[in-house]
Design a protein around this motif. Structure first.
Motif, PDB file in Angstrom:
ATOM      1  N   GLY A   1      54.232   2.460   8.551  1.00  0.00           N
ATOM      2  CA  GLY A   1      55.484   4.121   8.673  1.00  0.00           C
ATOM      3  C   GLY A   1      55.206   5.099   8.558  1.00  0.00           C
ATOM      4  O   GLY A   1      56.150   6.226   9.606  1.00  0.00           O
ATOM      5  N   ALA A   2      54.276   5.691   7.386  1.00  0.00           N
ATOM      6  CA  ALA A   2      54.184   6.939   7.376  1.00  0.00           C
ATOM      7  C   ALA A   2      53.468   7.459   9.020  1.00  0.00           C
ATOM      8  O   ALA A   2      53.465   8.603   9.546  1.00  0.00           O
ATOM      9  N   LEU A   3      52.306   7.137   9.424  1.00  0.00           N
ATOM     10  CA  LEU A   3      51.862   6.794  10.289  1.00  0.00           C
ATOM     11  C   LEU A   3      52.603   6.887  11.637  1.00  0.00           C
ATOM     12  O   LEU A   3      52.254   8.339  12.618  1.00  0.00           O
TER      13      LEU A   3
ATOM     14  N   PHE B   1      52.781  -5.928  -3.708  1.00  0.00           N
ATOM     15  CA  PHE B   1      52.001  -4.517  -3.762  1.00  0.00           C
ATOM     16  C   PHE B   1      51.273  -3.529  -2.676  1.00  0.00           C
ATOM     17  O   PHE B   1      51.766  -2.878  -1.471  1.00  0.00           O
ATOM     18  N   LEU B   2      50.613  -4.691  -2.165  1.00  0.00           N
ATOM     19  CA  LEU B   2      49.727  -3.868  -1.282  1.00  0.00           C
ATOM     20  C   LEU B   2      50.215  -4.052  -0.004  1.00  0.00           C
ATOM     21  O   LEU B   2      50.183  -3.408   0.982  1.00  0.00           O
ATOM     22  N   LYS B   3      51.022  -5.325   0.112  1.00  0.00           N
ATOM     23  CA  LYS B   3      52.021  -5.389   1.603  1.00  0.00           C
ATOM     24  C   LYS B   3      52.820  -4.065   1.988  1.00  0.00           C
ATOM     25  O   LYS B   3      53.504  -3.419   2.566  1.00  0.00           O
ATOM     26  N   PHE B   4      53.704  -4.194   0.322  1.00  0.00           N
ATOM     27  CA  PHE B   4      54.382  -2.683   0.410  1.00  0.00           C
ATOM     28  C   PHE B   4      54.070  -1.549   0.884  1.00  0.00           C
ATOM     29  O   PHE B   4      54.207  -0.422   1.511  1.00  0.00           O
ATOM     30  N   ALA B   5      52.524  -0.971   0.293  1.00  0.00           N
ATOM     31  CA  ALA B   5      51.739  -0.259   0.555  1.00  0.00           C
ATOM     32  C   ALA B   5      51.463   0.230   2.223  1.00  0.00           C
ATOM     33  O   ALA B   5      51.089   1.544   2.225  1.00  0.00           O
TER      34      ALA B   5
ATOM     35  N   PHE C   1      52.713  10.277  14.073  1.00  0.00           N
ATOM     36  CA  PHE C   1      52.558  10.449  16.158  1.00  0.00           C
ATOM     37  C   PHE C   1      54.224  10.933  16.345  1.00  0.00           C
ATOM     38  O   PHE C   1      53.600  11.790  17.337  1.00  0.00           O
ATOM     39  N   PHE C   2      54.942  10.667  15.950  1.00  0.00           N
ATOM     40  CA  PHE C   2      56.191  10.811  16.779  1.00  0.00           C
ATOM     41  C   PHE C   2      56.595  12.179  16.860  1.00  0.00           C
ATOM     42  O   PHE C   2      57.079  12.964  17.038  1.00  0.00           O
ATOM     43  N   LEU C   3      56.211  11.998  15.411  1.00  0.00           N
ATOM     44  CA  LEU C   3      57.143  14.161  15.295  1.00  0.00           C
ATOM     45  C   LEU C   3      55.624  14.892  15.652  1.00  0.00           C
ATOM     46  O   LEU C   3      55.860  16.662  16.387  1.00  0.00           O
ATOM     47  N   GLY C   4      54.160  14.520  16.036  1.00  0.00           N
ATOM     48  CA  GLY C   4      53.687  15.765  16.425  1.00  0.00           C
ATOM     49  C   GLY C   4      54.030  15.002  18.231  1.00  0.00           C
ATOM     50  O   GLY C   4      54.116  16.055  19.096  1.00  0.00           O
TER      51      GLY C   4
END
Length: 64
Positions: free
Chosen positions: A51-53, A41-45, A57-60
């Motif tokens: 991935g969200a960061l 679970f920790l690895k998945f989180a 970053f690319f959205l910015g």
């Protein structure tokens, strides 16, 4: 109280005698499966956060 009521032993679904909580010994349970699940679970989180960061970053960069 009758003799039958005095000798009644609670039985679980499997037919085994229920364990009294006073018989529990702290630290005696095998927790390897729980630890593997928690680590997964920790690895998945962590990968989800990464991935969200990266996405932000690319959205910015695109919207910049």
């Amino acid at each position: 109280m009758t003799d039958t009521e005095k000798s009644f032993i609670p039985v679980g679904r499997t037919g085994e005698k229920e364990t009294d909580m006073s018989e529990f010994k702290h630290g005696s349970m095998d927790t390897t499966e729980q630890e593997k699940t928690f680590n997964g679970f920790l690895k998945f989180a962590g990968y989800g956060l990464l991935g969200a960061l990266v996405f932000l970053f690319f959205l910015g960069l695109i919207r910049g």
